[in-house]
Design a protein around this motif. Structure first.
Motif, mmCIF file in Angstrom:
data_model
loop_
_atom_site.group_PDB
_atom_site.id
_atom_site.type_symbol
_atom_site.label_atom_id
_atom_site.label_comp_id
_atom_site.label_asym_id
_atom_site.label_seq_id
_atom_site.Cartn_x
_atom_site.Cartn_y
_atom_site.Cartn_z
ATOM 1 N N GLU A 135 32.629 22.178 46.222
ATOM 2 C CA GLU A 135 32.403 23.153 47.294
ATOM 3 C C GLU A 135 33.504 23.125 48.349
ATOM 4 O O GLU A 135 33.753 24.121 49.010
ATOM 5 C CB GLU A 135 31.050 22.877 47.958
ATOM 6 C CG GLU A 135 29.841 23.071 47.047
ATOM 7 C CD GLU A 135 29.664 24.512 46.592
ATOM 8 O OE1 GLU A 135 29.810 25.422 47.442
ATOM 9 O OE2 GLU A 135 29.383 24.729 45.393
ATOM 10 N N ARG A 136 34.136 21.965 48.492
ATOM 11 C CA ARG A 136 35.212 21.810 49.490
ATOM 12 C C ARG A 136 36.403 21.135 48.809
ATOM 13 O O ARG A 136 36.638 19.931 48.980
ATOM 14 C CB ARG A 136 34.721 20.981 50.680
ATOM 15 C CG ARG A 136 33.548 21.585 51.445
ATOM 16 C CD ARG A 136 33.993 22.813 52.244
ATOM 17 N NE ARG A 136 32.906 23.332 53.065
ATOM 18 C CZ ARG A 136 32.069 24.289 52.675
ATOM 19 N NH1 ARG A 136 32.201 24.816 51.457
ATOM 20 N NH2 ARG A 136 31.111 24.732 53.473
ATOM 21 N N PRO A 137 37.198 21.868 48.060
ATOM 22 C CA PRO A 137 38.303 21.292 47.266
ATOM 23 C C PRO A 137 39.342 20.524 48.071
ATOM 24 O O PRO A 137 40.025 19.653 47.519
ATOM 25 C CB PRO A 137 38.924 22.528 46.602
ATOM 26 C CG PRO A 137 37.823 23.541 46.565
ATOM 27 C CD PRO A 137 37.037 23.313 47.815
ATOM 28 N N LEU A 138 39.486 20.822 49.359
ATOM 29 C CA LEU A 138 40.490 20.136 50.170
ATOM 30 C C LEU A 138 40.035 18.756 50.632
ATOM 31 O O LEU A 138 40.851 17.959 51.097
ATOM 32 C CB LEU A 138 40.861 20.990 51.395
ATOM 33 C CG LEU A 138 41.553 22.332 51.110
ATOM 34 C CD1 LEU A 138 41.885 23.035 52.424
ATOM 35 C CD2 LEU A 138 42.818 22.128 50.289
ATOM 36 N N PHE A 139 38.749 18.466 50.503
ATOM 37 C CA PHE A 139 38.250 17.159 50.926
ATOM 38 C C PHE A 139 38.715 16.082 49.944
ATOM 39 O O PHE A 139 38.788 16.315 48.743
ATOM 40 C CB PHE A 139 36.726 17.140 50.973
ATOM 41 C CG PHE A 139 36.113 17.933 52.103
ATOM 42 C CD1 PHE A 139 36.884 18.745 52.914
ATOM 43 C CD2 PHE A 139 34.754 17.865 52.351
ATOM 44 C CE1 PHE A 139 36.326 19.479 53.947
ATOM 45 C CE2 PHE A 139 34.179 18.584 53.379
ATOM 46 C CZ PHE A 139 34.961 19.398 54.190
ATOM 47 N N GLU A 140 39.018 14.908 50.468
ATOM 48 C CA GLU A 140 39.294 13.747 49.625
ATOM 49 C C GLU A 140 37.987 12.967 49.489
ATOM 50 O O GLU A 140 37.474 12.440 50.483
ATOM 51 C CB GLU A 140 40.377 12.867 50.254
ATOM 52 C CG GLU A 140 41.756 13.498 50.271
ATOM 53 C CD GLU A 140 42.798 12.556 50.851
ATOM 54 O OE1 GLU A 140 42.503 11.339 50.942
ATOM 55 O OE2 GLU A 140 43.877 13.029 51.222
#
Length: 282
Positions: A135-140
């Motif tokens: 849902e949040r591809p930029l999160f690590e």
């Protein structure tokens, strides 16, 4: 049962059988839909047609297993979470709507263009960490678990769903010692031993006790997390913890002591039960 040949007749018999076993009768239709990859409309269109023998045999086997207590997700080998299919085994918990609400609660407070570091503690089948990454591809996203078998399932799910999550084996925060995160999220074991007599036998027999039970009245893992998380949570970071519906005040107190300057709140699920402890630091 020999005389029952159409989809309508077999489903009616299967539903009645499950009812006598004190299981949800609609599970028969659910099992059929999942096995055939059908919708409700597909079943309606075929009700008066003869059910092929192989389909009938599979359904009767599935219904028999469910009547004996095996959860539908364990019979199928997967469960749905946030509209995605996740493999489950006896080494992982079954995905539950309450946990979806925890993830949804977290995601609603974020945006797709943010870059946050997230730690999912006790990931099990990986549903929380993988869903957040999708849902949040930029999160690590990093996910930990004490069970190597559960981690193996989580890694399979991540590969199938093409989610780049870092998986680490170890107890709670031990695998990430020395690192820090913007968000910590967890569905830890929180059932006390004295609650065993109130639990459904299917949960006791088919889900891992390691992921279910905790000492000290179900509070032991929260107490450990309260000791360990201050060292790895970034300033302004947040913690999201699923809790048992009777544990709100006690877990709130535990984390308020660990984070004296933080806002520690109890939030309810759609059924009106206490379900989430949220720790918001400044």
């Amino acid at each position: 049962m020999q005389s029952k040949t159409t989809y309508r007749e077999v489903l009616k018999w299967a539903s009645s059988f499950l009812e006598t076993c004190k299981r949800e009768p609609t599970a028969a239709e659910l099992l059929l839909k999942e096995r055939l990859n059908w919708t409700k409309t597909d079943i309606m269109m075929h009700l008066n047609e003869e059910m092929p023998s192989d389909v009938k045999h599979q359904l009767l086997q599935d219904v028999s297993n469910h009547g004996s207590g095996m959860p539908v997700q364990q019979i199928l080998g997967y469960g749905w979470f946030y509209e995605r299919k996740f493999k489950v085994t006896k080494d992982t918990l079954i995905p539950r709507p309450e946990t979806e609400e925890i993830v949804d609660n977290f995601l609603k407070g974020t945006s797709p263009d943010q870059k946050l570091t997230v730690l999912d503690i006790g990931t099990g089948s990986g549903i929380i960490g993988i869903t957040i990454k999708k849902e949040r591809p930029l999160f690590e996203v990093t996910a930990t678990d004490l069970s190597s078998r559960a981690l193996g399932v989580a890694q399979e799910n991540a590969a199938i769903l093409q989610a780049e999550v870092r998986f680490l084996a170890g107890d709670l925060t031990q695998p990430v010692k020395g690192e820090t995160f913007d968000v910590i999220i967890s569905n830890p074991p929180y059932i006390s031993d004295d609650e065993i007599s109130y639990m459904d036998e299917s949960v006791l027999h088919y889900e891992p006790h390691l992921a279910l039970f905790a000492d000290n009245g179900g509070l032991a893992i929260y107490q450990r997390l309260a000791e360990e998380t201050p060292a790895i949570l970034n300033p302004g970071g947040e913690i999201f913890l699923e809790i048992g519906f009777k544990q709100g005040k006690k877990v709130q107190e535990i984390f308020q002591q660990a984070f004296p300057k933080a806002e520690v709140t109890i939030e309810k699920d759609m059924s009106g039960n206490d379900r989430l402890i949220r720790v918001k630091t400044s």
